[in-house]
Design a protein around this motif. Structure first.
Motif, PDB file in Angstrom:
ATOM      1  N   TRP A 141      32.019 -36.714  36.874  1.00 35.36           N
ATOM      2  CA  TRP A 141      32.549 -35.615  36.062  1.00 35.36           C
ATOM      3  C   TRP A 141      33.190 -36.127  34.781  1.00 35.36           C
ATOM      4  O   TRP A 141      33.182 -35.424  33.781  1.00 35.36           O
ATOM      5  CB  TRP A 141      33.509 -34.736  36.853  1.00 35.36           C
ATOM      6  CG  TRP A 141      34.618 -35.459  37.555  1.00 35.36           C
ATOM      7  CD1 TRP A 141      35.859 -35.700  37.087  1.00 35.36           C
ATOM      8  CD2 TRP A 141      34.573 -36.014  38.873  1.00 35.36           C
ATOM      9  NE1 TRP A 141      36.607 -36.392  38.024  1.00 35.36           N
ATOM     10  CE2 TRP A 141      35.829 -36.588  39.134  1.00 35.36           C
ATOM     11  CE3 TRP A 141      33.586 -36.086  39.861  1.00 35.36           C
ATOM     12  CZ2 TRP A 141      36.130 -37.231  40.325  1.00 35.36           C
ATOM     13  CZ3 TRP A 141      33.901 -36.722  41.052  1.00 35.36           C
ATOM     14  CH2 TRP A 141      35.149 -37.289  41.279  1.00 35.36           C
ATOM     15  N   TYR A 142      33.712 -37.353  34.788  1.00 37.59           N
ATOM     16  CA  TYR A 142      34.260 -37.912  33.538  1.00 37.59           C
ATOM     17  C   TYR A 142      33.134 -38.307  32.589  1.00 37.59           C
ATOM     18  O   TYR A 142      33.229 -38.094  31.386  1.00 37.59           O
ATOM     19  CB  TYR A 142      35.164 -39.101  33.825  1.00 37.59           C
ATOM     20  CG  TYR A 142      36.525 -38.704  34.334  1.00 37.59           C
ATOM     21  CD1 TYR A 142      37.440 -38.069  33.517  1.00 37.59           C
ATOM     22  CD2 TYR A 142      36.900 -38.977  35.645  1.00 37.59           C
ATOM     23  CE1 TYR A 142      38.691 -37.697  33.980  1.00 37.59           C
ATOM     24  CE2 TYR A 142      38.150 -38.612  36.122  1.00 37.59           C
ATOM     25  CZ  TYR A 142      39.043 -37.974  35.276  1.00 37.59           C
ATOM     26  OH  TYR A 142      40.275 -37.612  35.738  1.00 37.59           O
ATOM     27  N   GLU A 143      32.090 -38.904  33.095  1.00 34.13           N
ATOM     28  CA  GLU A 143      30.944 -39.233  32.239  1.00 34.13           C
ATOM     29  C   GLU A 143      30.342 -37.951  31.667  1.00 34.13           C
ATOM     30  O   GLU A 143      29.994 -37.887  30.475  1.00 34.13           O
ATOM     31  CB  GLU A 143      29.877 -39.990  33.035  1.00 34.13           C
ATOM     32  CG  GLU A 143      28.653 -40.337  32.218  1.00 34.13           C
ATOM     33  CD  GLU A 143      27.564 -41.013  33.037  1.00 34.13           C
ATOM     34  OE1 GLU A 143      26.431 -41.082  32.534  1.00 34.13           O
ATOM     35  OE2 GLU A 143      27.833 -41.479  34.171  1.00 34.13           O
ATOM     36  N   ALA A 144      30.243 -36.904  32.484  1.00 39.05           N
ATOM     37  CA  ALA A 144      29.641 -35.642  32.053  1.00 39.05           C
ATOM     38  C   ALA A 144      30.441 -34.967  30.941  1.00 39.05           C
ATOM     39  O   ALA A 144      29.887 -34.184  30.169  1.00 39.05           O
ATOM     40  CB  ALA A 144      29.481 -34.702  33.245  1.00 39.05           C
ATOM     41  N   MET A 145      31.722 -35.274  30.831  1.00 38.79           N
ATOM     42  CA  MET A 145      32.525 -34.723  29.741  1.00 38.79           C
ATOM     43  C   MET A 145      31.962 -35.155  28.383  1.00 38.79           C
ATOM     44  O   MET A 145      32.120 -34.448  27.384  1.00 38.79           O
ATOM     45  CB  MET A 145      33.978 -35.198  29.852  1.00 38.79           C
ATOM     46  CG  MET A 145      34.742 -34.623  31.015  1.00 38.79           C
ATOM     47  SD  MET A 145      36.347 -35.427  31.294  1.00 38.79           S
ATOM     48  CE  MET A 145      37.180 -35.175  29.743  1.00 38.79           C
ATOM     49  N   GLU A 176      20.602 -44.644  24.846  1.00 35.05           N
ATOM     50  CA  GLU A 176      21.328 -45.423  25.857  1.00 35.05           C
ATOM     51  C   GLU A 176      22.717 -45.797  25.351  1.00 35.05           C
ATOM     52  O   GLU A 176      23.688 -45.770  26.118  1.00 35.05           O
ATOM     53  CB  GLU A 176      20.525 -46.664  26.223  1.00 35.05           C
ATOM     54  CG  GLU A 176      19.259 -46.342  26.992  1.00 35.05           C
ATOM     55  CD  GLU A 176      18.277 -47.498  27.094  1.00 35.05           C
ATOM     56  OE1 GLU A 176      17.410 -47.453  27.983  1.00 35.05           O
ATOM     57  OE2 GLU A 176      18.361 -48.463  26.276  1.00 35.05           O
ATOM     58  N   LEU A 177      22.822 -46.112  24.069  1.00 26.63           N
ATOM     59  CA  LEU A 177      24.128 -46.443  23.488  1.00 26.63           C
ATOM     60  C   LEU A 177      25.074 -45.251  23.578  1.00 26.63           C
ATOM     61  O   LEU A 177      26.259 -45.409  23.886  1.00 26.63           O
ATOM     62  CB  LEU A 177      23.972 -46.910  22.045  1.00 26.63           C
ATOM     63  CG  LEU A 177      25.266 -47.297  21.333  1.00 26.63           C
ATOM     64  CD1 LEU A 177      25.982 -48.438  22.064  1.00 26.63           C
ATOM     65  CD2 LEU A 177      24.966 -47.697  19.887  1.00 26.63           C
ATOM     66  N   LYS A 178      24.544 -44.054  23.345  1.00 29.59           N
ATOM     67  CA  LYS A 178      25.376 -42.849  23.487  1.00 29.59           C
ATOM     68  C   LYS A 178      25.938 -42.770  24.901  1.00 29.59           C
ATOM     69  O   LYS A 178      27.112 -42.439  25.096  1.00 29.59           O
ATOM     70  CB  LYS A 178      24.563 -41.597  23.167  1.00 29.59           C
ATOM     71  CG  LYS A 178      25.366 -40.328  23.319  1.00 29.59           C
ATOM     72  CD  LYS A 178      24.548 -39.080  23.074  1.00 29.59           C
ATOM     73  CE  LYS A 178      25.448 -37.865  23.320  1.00 29.59           C
ATOM     74  NZ  LYS A 178      24.708 -36.627  23.362  1.00 29.59           N
ATOM     75  N   ASN A 179      25.132 -43.085  25.900  1.00 30.64           N
ATOM     76  CA  ASN A 179      25.608 -43.024  27.274  1.00 30.64           C
ATOM     77  C   ASN A 179      26.603 -44.140  27.582  1.00 30.64           C
ATOM     78  O   ASN A 179      27.559 -43.924  28.329  1.00 30.64           O
ATOM     79  CB  ASN A 179      24.449 -43.063  28.268  1.00 30.64           C
ATOM     80  CG  ASN A 179      24.935 -42.892  29.683  1.00 30.64           C
ATOM     81  OD1 ASN A 179      25.003 -43.852  30.440  1.00 30.64           O
ATOM     82  ND2 ASN A 179      25.325 -41.665  30.033  1.00 30.64           N
ATOM     83  N   ILE A 180      26.404 -45.324  27.004  1.00 29.98           N
ATOM     84  CA  ILE A 180      27.385 -46.401  27.181  1.00 29.98           C
ATOM     85  C   ILE A 180      28.737 -45.943  26.652  1.00 29.98           C
ATOM     86  O   ILE A 180      29.769 -46.117  27.311  1.00 29.98           O
ATOM     87  CB  ILE A 180      26.918 -47.691  26.466  1.00 29.98           C
ATOM     88  CG1 ILE A 180      25.710 -48.296  27.177  1.00 29.98           C
ATOM     89  CG2 ILE A 180      28.060 -48.705  26.369  1.00 29.98           C
ATOM     90  CD1 ILE A 180      25.037 -49.435  26.404  1.00 29.98           C
ATOM     91  N   ARG A 181      28.726 -45.363  25.475  1.00 27.49           N
ATOM     92  CA  ARG A 181      29.973 -44.850  24.891  1.00 27.49           C
ATOM     93  C   ARG A 181      30.592 -43.773  25.776  1.00 27.49           C
ATOM     94  O   ARG A 181      31.810 -43.713  25.948  1.00 27.49           O
ATOM     95  CB  ARG A 181      29.705 -44.309  23.496  1.00 27.49           C
ATOM     96  CG  ARG A 181      29.354 -45.376  22.486  1.00 27.49           C
ATOM     97  CD  ARG A 181      28.913 -44.756  21.184  1.00 27.49           C
ATOM     98  NE  ARG A 181      28.623 -45.759  20.174  1.00 27.49           N
ATOM     99  CZ  ARG A 181      27.957 -45.499  19.065  1.00 27.49           C
ATOM    100  NH1 ARG A 181      27.510 -44.268  18.821  1.00 27.49           N
ATOM    101  NH2 ARG A 181      27.729 -46.464  18.191  1.00 27.49           N
TER     102      ARG A 181
END
Length: 195
Positions: free
Chosen positions: A74-78, A105-110
């Motif tokens: 849920w924190y990643e999904a924010m 992928e970089l957006k998801n790392i961030r």
């Protein structure tokens, strides 16, 4: 089982260390099973037992936000809801172009890093609420320190991911926990690390 979310050369830890990480987090079910929430919960319990002392000193050492960046979903999904792709939880230090990490992928790392930060912030908020509930919020001195930030491929990071000050000839450092490939390239600490 030992499973890698990406090519092992793109994870900063070697196989043994990565396997330990998988074993350590296998029990996680609720937020308090993560390090930061559990640590702050233990700090609040300590305060509940000791807040009436005339003087006390409590040091809370928080490893997070630190890789592996694996906050509760849920924190990643924010920050990046619905991502389906390679998940970089503990990326190898290096130049993004050398690592082959895409912009998506970089957006998801961030997002994963931001999720870790939000998890720590929420946990710290519960500590502040505990101080207020105990009636000692205005009687304590809170001091924050940190050891470093991290580069996330923002413009001032000059294409760097993580905090590599010395990279191998392949533009990487700590790939699968191995030493950098000779000859080494030296880099300054960019803004993301220093700030």
């Amino acid at each position: 089982p030992l499973e890698f979310p990406v090519d092992p050369e793109l994870i900063r830890y070697g196989a043994d260390w990565w396997h330990q990480i998988l074993q350590t987090r296998a029990h996680r079910r609720v937020e308090e099973d993560w390090f930061a929430p559990k640590t702050y919960s233990m700090a609040i319990e300590w305060l509940e037992r000791n807040y009436t002392r005339p003087d006390f000193f409590l040091w809370v050492d928080m490893f997070d936000p630190h890789e592996p960046w694996d906050p509760p979903a849920w924190y990643e999904a924010m920050y990046d809801a619905g991502f389906h792709g390679r998940r970089f939880e503990a990326p190898t230090y290096g130049l993004l172009k050398s690592l082959g990490i895409t912009a998506r992928e970089l957006k998801n790392i961030r997002a994963r890093y931001a999720g870790e930060v939000s998890m720590v912030d929420a946990s710290f908020g519960r500590l502040l609420a505990g101080l207020e509930r105990l009636g000692i919020k205005d009687e304590v001195l809170l001091i924050f320190t940190t050891d470093h930030g991290t580069c996330m491929g923002y413009p001032d990071d000059n294409g760097m991911l993580q905090k590599g000050h010395m990279l191998g000839a392949d533009g990487r450092m700590m790939a699968a926990g191995k030493p950098a490939v000779q000859p080494h390239q030296w880099f300054p600490h960019y803004g993301g690390v220093c700030h």
